[in-house]
Scaffold this active site. Structure first.
Site, PDB file in Angstrom:
ATOM      1  N   ASP A 275       0.858  -1.172   0.000  1.00  9.82           N
ATOM      2  CA  ASP A 275       0.000   0.000   0.000  1.00  9.82           C
ATOM      3  C   ASP A 275       0.904   1.235   0.000  1.00  9.82           C
ATOM      4  O   ASP A 275       1.764   1.377   0.886  1.00  9.82           O
ATOM      5  CB  ASP A 275      -0.873  -0.009   1.255  1.00  9.82           C
ATOM      6  CG  ASP A 275      -1.806   1.196   1.349  1.00  9.82           C
ATOM      7  OD1 ASP A 275      -1.669   2.131   0.530  1.00  9.82           O
ATOM      8  OD2 ASP A 275      -2.649   1.209   2.263  1.00  9.82           O
TER       9      ASP A 275
ATOM     10  N   GLU B 224      29.984   6.871   6.227  1.00 11.33           N
ATOM     11  CA  GLU B 224      30.095   5.427   6.423  1.00 11.33           C
ATOM     12  C   GLU B 224      30.058   4.722   5.073  1.00 11.33           C
ATOM     13  O   GLU B 224      29.845   3.513   5.002  1.00 11.33           O
ATOM     14  CB  GLU B 224      28.992   4.912   7.338  1.00 11.33           C
ATOM     15  CG  GLU B 224      27.579   5.234   6.897  1.00 11.33           C
ATOM     16  CD  GLU B 224      26.539   4.720   7.879  1.00 11.33           C
ATOM     17  OE1 GLU B 224      26.281   3.506   7.858  1.00 11.33           O
ATOM     18  OE2 GLU B 224      26.005   5.529   8.664  1.00 11.33           O
TER      19      GLU B 224
ATOM     20  N   CYS C  63      25.825   7.195  11.395  1.00  6.32           N
ATOM     21  CA  CYS C  63      25.279   8.486  10.970  1.00  6.32           C
ATOM     22  C   CYS C  63      25.736   9.654  11.834  1.00  6.32           C
ATOM     23  O   CYS C  63      25.311  10.789  11.618  1.00  6.32           O
ATOM     24  CB  CYS C  63      23.753   8.427  10.970  1.00  6.32           C
ATOM     25  SG  CYS C  63      23.086   7.128   9.904  1.00  6.32           S
TER      26      CYS C  63
ATOM     27  N   THR D  80      14.103   3.032   2.996  1.00  6.97           N
ATOM     28  CA  THR D  80      14.865   4.075   3.691  1.00  6.97           C
ATOM     29  C   THR D  80      16.258   4.239   3.087  1.00  6.97           C
ATOM     30  O   THR D  80      17.225   4.537   3.781  1.00  6.97           O
ATOM     31  CB  THR D  80      14.978   3.782   5.197  1.00  6.97           C
ATOM     32  OG1 THR D  80      15.686   2.552   5.403  1.00  6.97           O
ATOM     33  CG2 THR D  80      13.608   3.683   5.832  1.00  6.97           C
TER      34      THR D  80
ATOM     35  N   HIS E 162      18.096  13.770  13.429  1.00  2.00           N
ATOM     36  CA  HIS E 162      18.600  12.855  12.410  1.00  2.00           C
ATOM     37  C   HIS E 162      17.395  12.119  11.825  1.00  2.00           C
ATOM     38  O   HIS E 162      16.591  11.552  12.558  1.00  2.00           O
ATOM     39  CB  HIS E 162      19.586  11.865  13.032  1.00  2.00           C
ATOM     40  CG  HIS E 162      19.888  10.701  12.149  1.00  2.00           C
ATOM     41  ND1 HIS E 162      20.381  10.846  10.875  1.00  2.00           N
ATOM     42  CD2 HIS E 162      19.745   9.362  12.355  1.00  2.00           C
ATOM     43  CE1 HIS E 162      20.546   9.649  10.331  1.00  2.00           C
ATOM     44  NE2 HIS E 162      20.166   8.737  11.208  1.00  2.00           N
TER      45      HIS E 162
ATOM     46  N   LYS F 151       8.515  10.824  15.803  1.00  2.99           N
ATOM     47  CA  LYS F 151       8.377  10.039  17.044  1.00  2.99           C
ATOM     48  C   LYS F 151       9.199  10.645  18.172  1.00  2.99           C
ATOM     49  O   LYS F 151       8.775  10.681  19.320  1.00  2.99           O
ATOM     50  CB  LYS F 151       8.799   8.595  16.786  1.00  2.99           C
ATOM     51  CG  LYS F 151       7.850   7.806  15.896  1.00  2.99           C
ATOM     52  CD  LYS F 151       8.345   6.383  15.702  1.00  2.99           C
ATOM     53  CE  LYS F 151       7.381   5.577  14.836  1.00  2.99           C
ATOM     54  NZ  LYS F 151       7.846   4.177  14.648  1.00  2.99           N
TER      55      LYS F 151
ATOM     56  N   ASN G 286      17.388   8.891   2.822  1.00  5.95           N
ATOM     57  CA  ASN G 286      18.380   8.782   3.883  1.00  5.95           C
ATOM     58  C   ASN G 286      19.755   9.213   3.388  1.00  5.95           C
ATOM     59  O   ASN G 286      20.265   8.686   2.403  1.00  5.95           O
ATOM     60  CB  ASN G 286      18.424   7.332   4.377  1.00  5.95           C
ATOM     61  CG  ASN G 286      19.110   7.186   5.713  1.00  5.95           C
ATOM     62  OD1 ASN G 286      19.705   8.115   6.225  1.00  5.95           O
ATOM     63  ND2 ASN G 286      19.023   6.001   6.285  1.00  5.95           N
TER      64      ASN G 286
ATOM     65  N   SER H 123      23.876   4.767  14.669  1.00  7.61           N
ATOM     66  CA  SER H 123      23.656   3.406  15.163  1.00  7.61           C
ATOM     67  C   SER H 123      24.965   2.789  15.608  1.00  7.61           C
ATOM     68  O   SER H 123      26.048   3.129  15.130  1.00  7.61           O
ATOM     69  CB  SER H 123      23.012   2.550  14.072  1.00  7.61           C
ATOM     70  OG  SER H 123      21.714   3.014  13.770  1.00  7.61           O
TER      71      SER H 123
END
Length: 389
Positions: free
Chosen positions: A31, A81, A113, A154, A235, A244, A277, A309
């Site tokens: 979707d 990276e 990152c 992403t 970020h 979020k 990204n 990360s």
């Protein structure tokens, strides 16, 4: 008297190709709302083989450098990276392409990152000790998870270039920051892989936990609260991630402040939504997006959350300067994004596979249609062949 130090100019480059996320969703049997709303992306940059992190960095930096500013650059700090060599720094290639002075220090930084933020903070400390010096900080990456993988939505790529100086035009950095490091296996890429390994849900939870930790510590150090900020920049591996993060702290603001901070976030994710990204560059494209699309005024304070990360997080802040819009070329950036071309999903998949071979053999890339000022022409005798129009 303490001299203000921070970001004087910002440039951004992403290649001229993109894939529409609605088209990608249809091709994957999903979707479209899962990508456009659930992830929060509209387009994803497609990186042709004639562009790598060095050329994208050069194309971004060329927007903000003059012969006079080049002469004052004493250091290049290149966060990535997506390095092209396990020994030689991408910053050295870049310094040569840009014809920077030979007494320039050039170093590559890696921590997922977070690399560009490490570069920015090191640059700021360097300039505080040497107010006449300038430092070029780069965040450039190509996000690769693989075709038909959970992380495919992403992906993306591009480069952000920042000139760090005394008396900056755009953002004066505050002295205080808060950071947190832990050995976390939420995302990594062993040297034998060209695509990253990621535990997406776990990584999101770590990101949110790190943000809470460093935000709480920053408040304890400064006695500042959410009311002291006109916007928060995150970020953004995908734009929903930052949303979020912001929602975790909004309840501590008044309804009026919540509306204002939410509007600032919408402005800060507008350009990321069109690119995807950038890994090390994502936070700084988000900052540039807020500067371009937000309703900022000189004297307002912004909060910035950087996350890499593996994992490292940092919260820091800065004060928007009067005339900040002179530190970037808004018309050029708008045209760069608007002038890109959509490719089909089939073409995107083909371009994704068209990397230089990993066995070191000579390769010639088709460059007849290249329009970027700096580009990669191929490889001879195991040496990359960079060219300039």
């Amino acid at each position: 008297m303490t001299v203000a130090v921070g970001i004087d100019k910002i440039g951004f480059y992403t290649p001229e190709l993109y894939v529409d996320m609605v088209d990608l969703a249809h091709a994957r049997g999903e979707d479209p709302n899962k990508y456009v709303i659930g992830i929060g992306q509209s387009k994803q940059a497609v990186i042709p083989p004639t562009q790598d992190v060095v050329t994208m960095a050069a194309n971004a930096a060329a927007q903000i450098l003059t012969p006079e500013s080049k002469a004052d650059i004493k250091m290049v700090l290149f966060g990535t990276e997506s390095g092209i060599d396990n020994s030689k720094a991408a910053a050295v290639y870049l310094a040569h392409l840009l014809e920077l002075p030979s007494d320039t220090r050039a170093v590559e930084l890696k921590q997922a990152c977070y690399g560009a933020t490490a570069g920015l903070q090191l640059a700021a400390d360097f300039v505080r000790a040497r107010p006449n010096a300038k430092v070029l900080v780069i965040g450039a990456d190509i996000a690769r998870y693989g075709l038909r993988t959970a992380g495919e939505v992403t992906q993306g790529g591009g480069a952000v270039a920042m000139l760090v100086t005394a008396d900056p035009q755009i953002l004066a950095l505050d002295d205080v920051s808060s950071y947190h490091t832990a050995d976390v296996m939420d995302f990594w890429r062993p040297t034998y892989r060209t695509e990253a390994l990621v535990d997406g849900k776990y990584s999101t939870n770590v990101y949110l936990d790190f943000f809470n930790r460093v935000w709480t510590d920053y408040q304890a150090q400064t006695n500042r609260t959410i009311a002291d900020f006109s916007g928060f920049v995150f970020h953004l591996p995908f734009t929903k991630m930052g949303r979020k993060g912001l929602r975790q702290i909004l309840p501590s603001a008044t309804p009026e402040q919540q509306a204002s901070l939410t509007a600032a976030f919408e402005a800060s994710q507008a350009d990321n939504r069109e690119v995807g990204n950038l890994y090390t560059g994502s936070l700084y494209l988000s900052l540039l997006s807020l500067l371009r699309h937000g309703n900022l005024r000189g004297g307002e304070r912004l909060g910035l959350f950087s996350y890499g990360s593996g994992a490292e997080g940092e919260f820091f802040s800065g004060v928007v300067q009067p005339g900040f819009d002179r530190g970037f070329d808004d018309a050029f950036l708008t045209q760069q994004l608007a002038g890109r071309h959509a490719v089909s999903v089939t073409d995107y998949e083909q371009i994704y596979q068209e990397q230089l071979p990993n066995d070191g053999r000579d390769a010639h890339l088709e460059t007849g249609n290249v329009t970027a000022p700096y580009y990669l022409a191929g490889r001879q005798h195991e040496q990359r062949q960079y060219r300039q129009h």
